[in-house]
Write an enzyme that holds these catalytic residues in place. Structure first.
Site, PDB file in Angstrom:
ATOM      1  N   ASP A 127       1.631   7.934   0.301  1.00 45.34           N
ATOM      2  CA  ASP A 127       2.036   6.551   0.017  1.00 45.34           C
ATOM      3  C   ASP A 127       3.412   6.269   0.603  1.00 45.34           C
ATOM      4  OD1 ASP A 127       2.197   3.982  -0.987  1.00 45.34           O
ATOM      5  OD2 ASP A 127       2.872   4.623  -2.964  1.00 45.34           O
ATOM      6  N   ASP A 336       3.240  -0.846   6.140  1.00 45.57           N
ATOM      7  CA  ASP A 336       2.677  -0.074   5.032  1.00 45.57           C
ATOM      8  C   ASP A 336       1.407   0.635   5.485  1.00 45.57           C
ATOM      9  OD1 ASP A 336       2.425   0.802   2.339  1.00 45.57           O
ATOM     10  OD2 ASP A 336       0.988  -0.795   1.952  1.00 45.57           O
TER      11      ASP A 336
END
Length: 461
Positions: A127, A336
């Protein structure tokens, strides 16, 4: 120089199925740089602070059709966008007494690692939208089902609890102290969380073992979305992330096409993440500076300066402050790895939709209930050329004009007969998603505070 990308209908073997399901046609866009494989020498066995690992998509082992795979990705991406929006809104009110900042959480890719001495192997979610590294630990007060045994720190000779005065403990957004042991609470935007003891341990990635990595030993782990792995590896910009704990704080990932289900993506960490090892020409490498948020609750994110977007030869009349990061931390654009599509500010998206529609010269179609995207067109019948021309798309980042290959922004469904733009609108912060990052080496340098994009055949790394 042309303003369009040639869309060959004949080159679809990687995704075309007998049922005529999802097709993302592979394209050689006009005026686009060619792809070059990276020449990366595998030195990871001799490097103490660098390693190379493969990434596996969380849906790779599931028996799904191509369309189902895409729909699941888009659905998760929208949920993550909602979490990011909640974070952005709540973080701008950080003086109102929130007990703990929230983080993006979850992700799309798994990485294999081993923890402890002797080493126990786990899959963890990668992440880039959070910092903390954590895994579930015995004894568990509340743990979710995971595919591997839960880590038992009592069986490891290298496990060590961290004191409350440690740098890692002080970097936590929320912590308490019990018997001089640092206890943490880390929350995510979907109200899931992990709660436990902060410690250090030896982590092993392939053949490389790195001692004294700070991580969370989670005893109370709430919420969904984590059960694909045994925890999470944060790769954000904060002190607690894996990349920040390496002596050379840099990393890169290279994500294969979403349709290449038999190929693995790649993560390069520390000393092996180096642009000097690429065979791409200097002109092919696009480098843009990272931006720091003025809000400390958002310090983990990789903000980029997006200055504009072009469709074909037309620069969209987007106000220069549209993607600017506000003084309170509102707005801005982050890159992201855990959000599937790119989502941009609503007004800018409306301009993009209008211009793209005017240039593509195809009839509009409604495919929100099938493909799940907002901007779609009727796929034309093959006129014998086997090609469809789509407008070129360029993101103008600060100091870097990034022209996307057409397969990074076009999705087609031959069963329904539609061709769609793989983007959406956002009400808060904008996000440059992983669909747009396919077959780019995306290099993060936390020392120079830059991100670089290198056209790469990621399945050849």
């Amino acid at each position: 120089m042309g303003s369009g990308s040639v869309f060959p209908l004949s080159s679809v073997p990687l995704i075309l199925t007998l049922g005529g399901l999802l097709v993302a046609f592979f394209v050689n866009p006009a005026c686009s740089t060619s792809r070059r494989a990276l020449d990366l020498h595998d030195h990871h066995q001799t490097m103490q602070n660098g390693f190379k690992v493969t990434l596996k998509h969380i849906d790779s082992d599931k028996n799904l059709t191509k369309l189902e795979r895409l729909q699941r990705r888009i659905k998760r991406g929208r949920k993550r966008l909602q979490r990011l929006s909640v974070l952005s809104t709540s973080s701008s009110d950080h003086n109102l007494g929130a007990t703990s900042p929230i983080h993006a959480g979850q992700g799309e890719f798994l990485m294999k690692l081993s923890i402890g001495t002797p080493a126990e192997t786990y899959n963890a979610i990668l992440d880039t939208g959070s910092d903390l590294i954590w895994t579930q630990c015995k004894p568990c007060k509340d743990c979710y089902d995971q595919p591997t045994p839960i880590f038992n720190p009592e069986k490891s000779s290298t496990f060590s609890k961290l004191s409350c005065e440690s740098e890692f403990c002080e970097a936590l957004p929320s912590q308490t102290c019990t018997n001089n042991s640092c206890e943490y609470f880390y929350a995510y935007g979907d109200f899931s969380s992990t709660d436990g003891i902060l410690a250090t341990e030896t982590f092993t990635f392939g053949d490389v073992s790195i001692p004294k990595i700070g991580f969370g030993c989670g005893k109370d782990n709430q919420g969904g979305g984590f059960n694909q792995g045994a925890g999470l590896v944060g790769l954000g910009r904060g002190t607690l992330s894996l990349v920040s704990q390496l002596k050379e704080p840099k990393f890169s990932y290279c994500l294969t096409s979403v349709d290449a289900t038999k190929s693995s993506s790649t993560l390069l960490m520390g000393s092996v993440a180096n642009l000097d090892n690429t065979t791409s020409k200097h002109a092919d490498i696009k480098t843009t500076p990272l931006i720091k948020s003025p809000n400390p609750d958002q310090s983990t994110f990789y903000y980029l300066g997006l200055e504009g977007i072009s469709v074909g030869d037309t620069r969209l009349p987007i106000d220069k402050d549209t993607f600017a990061l506000g003084d309170d931390g509102n707005g801005g654009l982050i890159i992201d790895s855990g959000t599937t599509l790119t989502y941009i500010e609503e007004g800018a998206f409306d301009l993009l939709k209008t211009e793209f529609t005017s240039q593509i010269k195809l009839a509009e179609a409604d495919a929100t209930d099938t493909v799940g995207l907002d901007v779609c067109f009727k796929l034309p019948e093959d006129d014998g050329s086997g090609k469809v021309e789509v407008p070129k798309l360029v993101f103008h980042f600060k100091n870097a004009d990034l022209e996307l290959p057409a397969e990074n922004y076009i999705i087609a469904d031959t069963d329904v007969g539609v061709l769609c733009l793989a983007m959406g609108s956002a009400s808060a912060m904008s996000v440059f998603g992983n669909y747009q990052q396919q077959n780019f080496l995306v290099y993060h340098d936390l020392v120079k505070e830059t991100i670089s994009f290198v056209p790469t055949k990621c399945d050849q790394l």
